[in-house]
Design an enzyme around this catalytic site. Structure first.
Site, PDB file in Angstrom:
ATOM      1  CG  LEU A   1      33.491  42.468  42.618  1.00 30.20           C
ATOM      2  CD1 LEU A   1      31.594  42.441  43.485  1.00 30.20           C
ATOM      3  CD2 LEU A   1      34.181  41.738  44.157  1.00 30.20           C
ATOM      4  N   PRO A   2      34.479  38.775  40.447  1.00 26.85           N
ATOM      5  CG  PRO A   2      35.168  36.446  41.726  1.00 26.85           C
ATOM      6  CD  PRO A   2      35.050  38.196  41.843  1.00 26.85           C
TER       7      PRO A   2
ATOM      8  CE  LYS B   1      37.593  41.562  29.253  1.00 23.81           C
ATOM      9  NZ  LYS B   1      39.027  41.462  28.993  1.00 23.81           N
TER      10      LYS B   1
HETATM   11  P1  NAD Z   1      40.956  37.297  40.283  1.00 25.99           P
HETATM   12  O1  NAD Z   1      39.824  36.635  41.333  1.00 25.99           O
HETATM   13  O2  NAD Z   1      41.420  37.692  40.907  1.00 25.99           O
HETATM   14  O3  NAD Z   1      40.295  38.984  41.550  1.00 25.99           O
HETATM   15  C1  NAD Z   1      39.070  38.807  42.142  1.00 25.99           C
HETATM   16  C2  NAD Z   1      38.076  39.243  43.877  1.00 25.99           C
HETATM   17  O4  NAD Z   1      37.184  39.424  43.956  1.00 25.99           O
HETATM   18  C3  NAD Z   1      38.877  38.671  44.366  1.00 25.99           C
HETATM   19  O5  NAD Z   1      40.262  38.759  45.672  1.00 25.99           O
HETATM   20  C4  NAD Z   1      38.238  37.667  45.821  1.00 25.99           C
HETATM   21  O6  NAD Z   1      38.416  37.339  46.776  1.00 25.99           O
HETATM   22  C5  NAD Z   1      37.217  38.885  45.665  1.00 25.99           C
HETATM   23  N1  NAD Z   1      35.653  38.917  45.660  1.00 25.99           N
HETATM   24  C6  NAD Z   1      34.962  37.856  45.648  1.00 25.99           C
HETATM   25  N2  NAD Z   1      33.664  38.322  46.109  1.00 25.99           N
HETATM   26  C7  NAD Z   1      33.522  39.349  46.846  1.00 25.99           C
HETATM   27  C8  NAD Z   1      32.842  39.849  47.425  1.00 25.99           C
HETATM   28  N3  NAD Z   1      31.573  39.166  47.675  1.00 25.99           N
HETATM   29  N4  NAD Z   1      33.358  41.065  48.088  1.00 25.99           N
HETATM   30  C9  NAD Z   1      35.301  41.573  48.158  1.00 25.99           C
HETATM   31  N5  NAD Z   1      35.689  41.074  47.325  1.00 25.99           N
HETATM   32  C10 NAD Z   1      35.132  39.198  46.859  1.00 25.99           C
HETATM   33  O7  NAD Z   1      39.815  37.350  39.976  1.00 25.99           O
HETATM   34  P2  NAD Z   1      40.561  38.546  38.417  1.00 25.99           P
HETATM   35  O8  NAD Z   1      41.643  38.904  37.365  1.00 25.99           O
HETATM   36  O9  NAD Z   1      41.493  39.972  39.033  1.00 25.99           O
HETATM   37  O10 NAD Z   1      38.985  39.456  37.380  1.00 25.99           O
HETATM   38  C11 NAD Z   1      38.247  40.492  38.448  1.00 25.99           C
HETATM   39  C12 NAD Z   1      37.520  40.954  36.844  1.00 25.99           C
HETATM   40  O11 NAD Z   1      38.384  41.410  35.888  1.00 25.99           O
HETATM   41  C13 NAD Z   1      36.855  39.015  36.357  1.00 25.99           C
HETATM   42  O12 NAD Z   1      35.306  40.167  35.890  1.00 25.99           O
HETATM   43  C14 NAD Z   1      37.703  39.159  35.120  1.00 25.99           C
HETATM   44  O13 NAD Z   1      36.816  38.225  34.191  1.00 25.99           O
HETATM   45  C15 NAD Z   1      38.179  40.471  34.264  1.00 25.99           C
HETATM   46  N6  NAD Z   1      39.399  40.495  33.877  1.00 25.99           N
HETATM   47  C16 NAD Z   1      40.599  39.536  34.346  1.00 25.99           C
HETATM   48  C17 NAD Z   1      41.728  40.491  33.944  1.00 25.99           C
HETATM   49  C18 NAD Z   1      43.046  39.330  34.040  1.00 25.99           C
HETATM   50  O14 NAD Z   1      44.051  39.556  33.026  1.00 25.99           O
HETATM   51  N7  NAD Z   1      43.144  39.033  35.600  1.00 25.99           N
HETATM   52  C19 NAD Z   1      41.438  41.206  32.294  1.00 25.99           C
HETATM   53  C20 NAD Z   1      39.945  41.670  31.708  1.00 25.99           C
HETATM   54  C21 NAD Z   1      39.181  41.099  32.292  1.00 25.99           C
END
Ligand code: NAD
Length: 299
Positions: free
Chosen positions: A65-66, A172
């Site tokens: 999740l975010p 992290k």
């Molecule tokens: P993203 O916004 O693409 O994905 C998050 C998903 O969670 C979204 O699809 C959103 O709709 C969903 N969501 C939010 N609230 C929800 C709920 N209550 N129930 C169900 N689903 C829900 O973000 P991401 O890039 O996939 O990143 C996710 C996490 O990973 C973050 O914490 C980010 O910091 C971390 N991260 C991302 C990357 C990257 O390169 N994108 C790399 C390492 C870590």
């Protein structure tokens, strides 16, 4: 093979869940954004109608999740996952990047309900998520880590046990603070090089084997051209959104304030990423800071 509930199927969670399916696990997934569910269905996973439905009867429940508020809401709120699944006794693994306090609070609530939990944030970006080559930095008990390791191996290449609850998030936060600073440094180098009349491909080839090399330079070059797979070659489509980088560097600044660690470069980098977001590029990849900096050119 395990029954896995996967909640949060965005840029990272989508391909991670797909790799679990590929490894033979039965994955049931949920996301509040219905578009995010398509990838799981295409990959052979089952779409659930809610977090609780995805987690129902699972051996392992994974969240991606975010931010901390979403993780607390999904696990702790009334009717939250801990309440829903405590009778089934699944292992809980949160892979989101969140603050250490939230990670420890949720783990303590899980343990009080008799459940094992890991904080297991990742590094490696969306390419690592797609290729199953993520690095996992894991916090939690030895027992929980031993249970979770085989599941994480289906999504990653390097699985590190960093310490007790919250230790994965602590690593992290430090990692992303360093990355945020690195990306600004590489951006400044490429902008100066252009002003000096240098060719970016040549600069990249030389610096990738010299002392300025970094992941930001060699794998994710913010200047378009030298690294074809980098977001800079697709108008900075994420990747890792600038808004999420702001979240992570803010986490580092809160931790620095709480511990007295000096982090002046991170504070400066944070102000740049915040201006990127204010300029309307928060949903672009964080390497768009290069384009923002280039726009600050002095005459
Ligand atoms: P993203 O916004 O693409 O994905 C998050 C998903 O969670 C979204 O699809 C959103 O709709 C969903 N969501 C939010 N609230 C929800 C709920 N209550 N129930 C169900 N689903 C829900 O973000 P991401 O890039 O996939 O990143 C996710 C996490 O990973 C973050 O914490 C980010 O910091 C971390 N991260 C991302 C990357 C990257 O390169 N994108 C790399 C390492 C870590």
């Amino acid at each position: 093979m395990a029954k896995i509930g996967f909640i949060g199927l965005g840029n990272m969670g989508g391909p991670m869940a797909a790799n679990l399916v590929k490894a033979g696990h039965a994955v049931s997934g949920f996301d509040i954004n219905t578009k995010a569910l398509d990838l799981l269905a295409e990959a052979g996973g089952r779409i659930a109608g809610s977090s609780a439905a995805a987690a129902n009867g699972a051996d392992v429940v994974i969240t991606m999740l975010p931010a901390g508020e979403h993780v607390r809401e999904v696990f702790l709120n009334q009717g939250g996952l801990i309440d829903v699944v405590k009778g089934d006794g699944p292992l809980l693994i949160d892979c989101s990047t969140i603050d250490v306090d939230s990670a420890r609070t949720v783990t303590a609530a899980a343990e009080a309900a008799g459940l094992a939990m890991l904080d297991a944030p990742v590094s490696g970006g969306t390419v690592g998520a797609q290729n199953g080559t993520l690095t996992f930095m894991v916090g939690g008990s030895d027992n929980a880590f031993a249970l979770g390791r085989p599941i994480l191996e289906a999504m990653g290449k390097n699985i590190f046990h960093a310490g007790g609850p919250g230790a994965g998030q602590a690593v992290k936060i430090c990692n992303n603070m360093m990355l945020a600073i690195n990306m600004v440094g590489v951006s400044e180098g490429f902008i100066l090089a252009q002003k000096l009349g240098l060719d970016w491909d040549k600069l990249h080839a030389i610096c990738a084997t010299a002392t300025s090399n970094s992941w930001a330079l060699s794998n994710y070059c913010p200047a378009p051209g030298p690294v074809p797979a980098a977001p800079s070659n697709r108008d900075y489509a994420p990747g890792f959104m600038a808004a999420l980088m702001v979240k992570d560097v803010k986490l580092s600044q809160a931790a620095a304030a709480a511990t007295g660690a000096p982090t002046p470069l991170a504070a400066k980098a944070l102000s740049f990423y915040q201006q990127v977001v204010e300029a309307g590029d928060g949903a672009r990849d964080f390497s768009v800071v290069f384009r923002w900096l280039a726009g600050q050119s002095r005459e």
